[in-house]
Write an enzyme that holds these catalytic residues in place. Structure first.
Site, PDB file in Angstrom:
ATOM      1  N   LYS A   9       0.834  -1.201   0.000  1.00  0.00           N
ATOM      2  CA  LYS A   9       0.000   0.000   0.000  1.00  0.00           C
ATOM      3  C   LYS A   9       0.878   1.264   0.000  1.00  0.00           C
ATOM      4  CE  LYS A   9      -3.561  -2.434   2.712  1.00  0.00           C
ATOM      5  NZ  LYS A   9      -4.538  -2.285   3.817  1.00  0.00           N
ATOM      6  N   TYR A  49     -12.402  -2.631  -2.751  1.00  0.00           N
ATOM      7  CA  TYR A  49     -12.906  -2.638  -1.373  1.00  0.00           C
ATOM      8  C   TYR A  49     -14.435  -2.682  -1.316  1.00  0.00           C
ATOM      9  CZ  TYR A  49      -8.241  -1.750   0.587  1.00  0.00           C
ATOM     10  OH  TYR A  49      -6.922  -1.873   0.976  1.00  0.00           O
ATOM     11  N   ASN A 112      -1.483  -0.439   7.334  1.00  0.00           N
ATOM     12  CA  ASN A 112      -0.918  -1.757   7.636  1.00  0.00           C
ATOM     13  C   ASN A 112      -0.146  -2.361   6.473  1.00  0.00           C
ATOM     14  OD1 ASN A 112      -3.063  -2.480   6.082  1.00  0.00           O
ATOM     15  ND2 ASN A 112      -4.258  -3.369   7.733  1.00  0.00           N
ATOM     16  N   HIS A 115      -1.785  -5.481   1.347  1.00  0.00           N
ATOM     17  CA  HIS A 115      -3.051  -6.186   1.173  1.00  0.00           C
ATOM     18  C   HIS A 115      -2.768  -7.591   0.646  1.00  0.00           C
ATOM     19  CE1 HIS A 115      -7.023  -7.304  -0.283  1.00  0.00           C
ATOM     20  NE2 HIS A 115      -6.402  -7.726  -1.366  1.00  0.00           N
ATOM     21  N   GLU A 126      -9.575  -9.777  -7.844  1.00  0.00           N
ATOM     22  CA  GLU A 126      -8.650  -8.663  -7.590  1.00  0.00           C
ATOM     23  C   GLU A 126      -7.556  -8.599  -8.665  1.00  0.00           C
ATOM     24  OE1 GLU A 126      -7.453  -9.359  -3.527  1.00  0.00           O
ATOM     25  OE2 GLU A 126      -9.446  -8.840  -2.773  1.00  0.00           O
TER      26      GLU A 126
END
Ligand code: IDP
Length: 147
Positions: A9, A49, A112, A115, A126
């Site tokens: 990310k 998402y 975090n 993904h 995805e």
């Protein structure tokens, strides 16, 4: 061979962690079959998402993932979806164990770092959101027999 979509990310890219995160995935024995540095569009983010649409943190999530470049990757391996999620660690950094990517490098929950798809079906969806079929490499690694 099972595939998964992993994405470093914007926080991971900004912090210069691409190399170290990729090294952990290679060390585990997974096979990299696609990778690129891209800026996620709002449409891709909302699709990616979609399961979180309607939650209070959804706008923040879309804003974050589109805020800077991400390192999008496709990896292959036996049980790669579940095993890569073990390497990544729990979503909430307070629960991510030391030794995991999030446990070792992340200190704030939405930030975090990475993904990972949560099922082979999610992975397929995805991957199609971020890669054209001809961007996936097909090759053999002899070392795979020893993994
Ligand atoms: P995962 O990334 O571990 O699969 P998901 O539940 O799919 O976790 O959530 C996607 C992302 O949304 C998380 O990685 C995190 O960045 C963010 N997120 C999840 N829950 C919350 C929350 O309660 N507040 C803010 N952000 C959240």
């Amino acid at each position: 061979m099972e595939k998964t979509y992993l994405m470093i990310k914007p926080d991971g890219v900004q912090r210069g962690l691409i190399g170290r995160i990729v090294a952990r995935l290679e060390d585990k024995g997974f096979k990299l079959i696609a990778a690129k540095l891209i800026t996620v569009t709002e449409a891709q983010a909302k699709k990616h998402y979609a399961e979180h649409e309607g939650k209070d943190f959804f706008p923040e999530l879309v804003g974050f993932i589109t805020s800077g470049p991400v390192f999008a990757m496709v990896w292959e391996g036996d049980d790669v979806v579940a095993l890569s999620r073990l390497l990544i660690g729990k979503t909430k950094v307070g629960e991510a164990l030391p030794g995991t990517i999030r446990g070792d490098f992340a200190s704030h929950t939405p930030l975090n770092l990475i993904h990972g798809s949560d099922s082979p079906e999610s992975a397929e969806r995805e991957i199609a959101n971020f890669f054209a079929p001809n961007e996936l490499a097909h090759y053999n690694k002899d070392i795979q027999a020893w993994m």
